[in-house]
Design a protein around this motif. Structure first.
Motif, PDB file in Angstrom:
ATOM      1  N   LEU A  23       0.829  -1.198   0.000  1.00 11.81           N
ATOM      2  CA  LEU A  23       0.000   0.000   0.000  1.00 11.81           C
ATOM      3  C   LEU A  23       0.867   1.252   0.000  1.00 11.81           C
ATOM      4  CD1 LEU A  23      -2.634  -1.105   2.675  1.00 11.81           C
ATOM      5  CD2 LEU A  23      -2.599  -1.557   0.212  1.00 11.81           C
ATOM      6  N   LYS A  24       0.538   2.174  -0.857  1.00 11.80           N
ATOM      7  CA  LYS A  24       1.263   3.437  -0.971  1.00 11.80           C
ATOM      8  C   LYS A  24       0.540   4.534  -0.187  1.00 11.80           C
ATOM      9  CE  LYS A  24       4.182   1.554  -3.828  1.00 11.80           C
ATOM     10  NZ  LYS A  24       5.559   1.231  -3.382  1.00 11.80           N
ATOM     11  N   ILE A  25       1.309   5.457   0.332  1.00 12.69           N
ATOM     12  CA  ILE A  25       0.745   6.559   1.114  1.00 12.69           C
ATOM     13  C   ILE A  25      -0.127   7.446   0.228  1.00 12.69           C
ATOM     14  CG2 ILE A  25       1.308   8.659   2.413  1.00 12.69           C
ATOM     15  CD1 ILE A  25       3.783   7.237   3.432  1.00 12.69           C
ATOM     16  N   GLY A  26      -1.341   7.724   0.707  1.00 13.28           N
ATOM     17  CA  GLY A  26      -2.245   8.632   0.004  1.00 13.28           C
ATOM     18  C   GLY A  26      -3.109   7.979  -1.060  1.00 13.28           C
ATOM     19  N   LYS A  27      -2.914   6.686  -1.328  1.00 14.90           N
ATOM     20  CA  LYS A  27      -3.699   6.009  -2.357  1.00 14.90           C
ATOM     21  C   LYS A  27      -4.770   5.139  -1.709  1.00 14.90           C
ATOM     22  CE  LYS A  27      -3.160   3.266  -6.563  1.00 14.90           C
ATOM     23  NZ  LYS A  27      -2.214   2.548  -7.455  1.00 14.90           N
ATOM     24  N   ILE A  70      -3.802   4.436   3.408  1.00 15.06           N
ATOM     25  CA  ILE A  70      -2.685   4.806   4.283  1.00 15.06           C
ATOM     26  C   ILE A  70      -2.384   6.277   4.028  1.00 15.06           C
ATOM     27  CG2 ILE A  70      -0.264   4.393   4.838  1.00 15.06           C
ATOM     28  CD1 ILE A  70      -1.879   2.037   5.528  1.00 15.06           C
ATOM     29  N   TYR A  71      -2.285   7.060   5.099  1.00 14.41           N
ATOM     30  CA  TYR A  71      -1.987   8.482   4.904  1.00 14.41           C
ATOM     31  C   TYR A  71      -1.200   9.026   6.091  1.00 14.41           C
ATOM     32  CZ  TYR A  71      -5.786   9.474   8.212  1.00 14.41           C
ATOM     33  OH  TYR A  71      -6.573   9.528   9.332  1.00 14.41           O
ATOM     34  N   LEU A  72      -0.660  10.229   5.912  1.00 16.44           N
ATOM     35  CA  LEU A  72       0.062  10.910   6.983  1.00 16.44           C
ATOM     36  C   LEU A  72      -0.853  11.933   7.638  1.00 16.44           C
ATOM     37  CD1 LEU A  72       3.562  11.568   5.372  1.00 16.44           C
ATOM     38  CD2 LEU A  72       2.956   9.842   7.052  1.00 16.44           C
ATOM     39  N   ASP A  75       2.275  14.076  11.510  1.00 16.58           N
ATOM     40  CA  ASP A  75       3.247  13.172  10.881  1.00 16.58           C
ATOM     41  C   ASP A  75       3.151  11.726  11.335  1.00 16.58           C
ATOM     42  OD1 ASP A  75       4.348  15.087   9.234  1.00 16.58           O
ATOM     43  OD2 ASP A  75       5.869  15.681  10.680  1.00 16.58           O
ATOM     44  N   ASN A  76       1.995  11.294  11.797  1.00 17.80           N
ATOM     45  CA  ASN A  76       1.804   9.873  12.100  1.00 17.80           C
ATOM     46  C   ASN A  76       1.366   9.141  10.839  1.00 17.80           C
ATOM     47  OD1 ASN A  76       2.415  10.262  14.791  1.00 17.80           O
ATOM     48  ND2 ASN A  76       0.279  10.494  15.411  1.00 17.80           N
ATOM     49  N   GLU A 105       5.131   9.736  14.316  1.00 18.51           N
ATOM     50  CA  GLU A 105       6.173  10.612  13.777  1.00 18.51           C
ATOM     51  C   GLU A 105       6.915   9.943  12.629  1.00 18.51           C
ATOM     52  OE1 GLU A 105       8.563  11.684  17.136  1.00 18.51           O
ATOM     53  OE2 GLU A 105       7.122  13.160  17.817  1.00 18.51           O
ATOM     54  N   TYR A 106       6.150   9.455  11.681  1.00 14.69           N
ATOM     55  CA  TYR A 106       6.716   8.741  10.542  1.00 14.69           C
ATOM     56  C   TYR A 106       7.691   9.623   9.756  1.00 14.69           C
ATOM     57  CZ  TYR A 106       6.962   6.507   5.962  1.00 14.69           C
ATOM     58  OH  TYR A 106       7.396   5.946   4.794  1.00 14.69           O
TER      59      TYR A 106
END
Length: 277
Positions: free
Chosen positions: A41-45, A62-64, A68-69, A85-86
């Protein structure tokens, strides 16, 4: 290259070498299982997969967050912080090996459900967080720290894990210092079965641990019959761990080739080899 950079390079190289001693052949094992997941899974998709075997596919993202978590959201109903705090970690820990993946697995084809797995590697330590959902609710959330998935059998739900010092068997570190071991867990539906025993790796078994006091080895983990005595300064090899509640034992082999089980408490039993805690 200035002196500071030289020293930093040497320290990192040494840490990687030491870590490799205890984790084993991670690179080869990872290569053989790296394509066994369903999707990364990609961030924001946004993705759609049937996580619980129900009628409809689940919406997964999956998102920030603003702080920043790294957050996992299921069907716009359930949000779980996977990593705090990714972005901070990504920026400032890149000087050490770092990896953070979120993937969908099918560890057990028979239970008709899927797992979402966070795999993190940070500060020379790797681990997994396994989550399972039903009707948007998280019914399974289990973390295996300082561990590596060597392989798994989707026909049985059995997962082979190798582990260092901060995982399921971390309490044994206080007894003799650094070690590595391996064991199998089993995922069946929304339950995880973790064994009471773990076998040490070939590297750990090759180490001669020196007793720092007189120790009694028993024939089994019931401690009803004495097998032999390990005198102070005598050396043994450690073959496995056993823990059930507060009951903890290590299986050792002495210089005569005899096996026995020694109780583990809160105090050190052997001179620590590369003590890490």
């Amino acid at each position: 290259m200035n002196l500071f950079k030289k020293i930093t390079t040497i320290l990192i190289s040494f840490s990687i070498i030491v870590g490799g001693i205890f984790i084993g052949t991670k690179s080869n094992s990872y290569a053989s299982t790296s394509k066994s997941y369903i999707k990364e899974l990609k961030i924001g998709k946004t993705y759609h997969y049937n996580l619980d075997g129900g009628k409809y596919k689940d919406k997964i993202k999956i998102y920030l967050s603003k702080n920043d978590n790294l957050v996992l959201k299921i069907n716009d109903k359930t949000s779980i912080v996977l990593k705090q705090e990714y972005e901070f970690s990504k920026r400032y820990y890149n000087r050490l090996p770092y990896k953070c993946n979120v993937r969908i697995y099918n560890f057990n084809k028979k239970d008709k459900s899927l797992e979402i797995v966070l795999n993190y590697r940070e500060d020379l330590q790797e681990g997994y967080r396994i989550l399972k959902f039903k009707n948007s609710k998280c019914l399974l959330d289990r973390t295996y720290n300082d561990s590596y998935i060597e392989k798994y059998n989707a026909n049985t739900g059995t997962i082979a894990l190798s582990e260092g010092n901060w995982g399921v068997f971390k309490d044994f570190t206080d007894a003799f210092g650094r070690f590595s071991c391996y064991y199998n867990i089993k995922i069946d539906g929304y339950k995880v079965y973790t064994p009471c025993t773990a076998n040490t790796t070939k590297q750990t078994r090759s180490i001669k641990y020196t007793a720092n006091k007189k120790l009694t080895a028993y024939t089994n983990t019931n401690a009803t019959k004495k097998a032999f005595i390990v005198k102070k300064d005598q050396k043994v090899n450690i073959y496995s761990f056993y823990q059930k509640g507060n009951k903890k034992y290590i299986k050792v082999k002495n210089s005569l080739g005899k096996y026995g089980y020694i109780k583990v408490g809160s105090s050190p039993l052997f001179e620590p080899w590369l003590m890490v805690r």
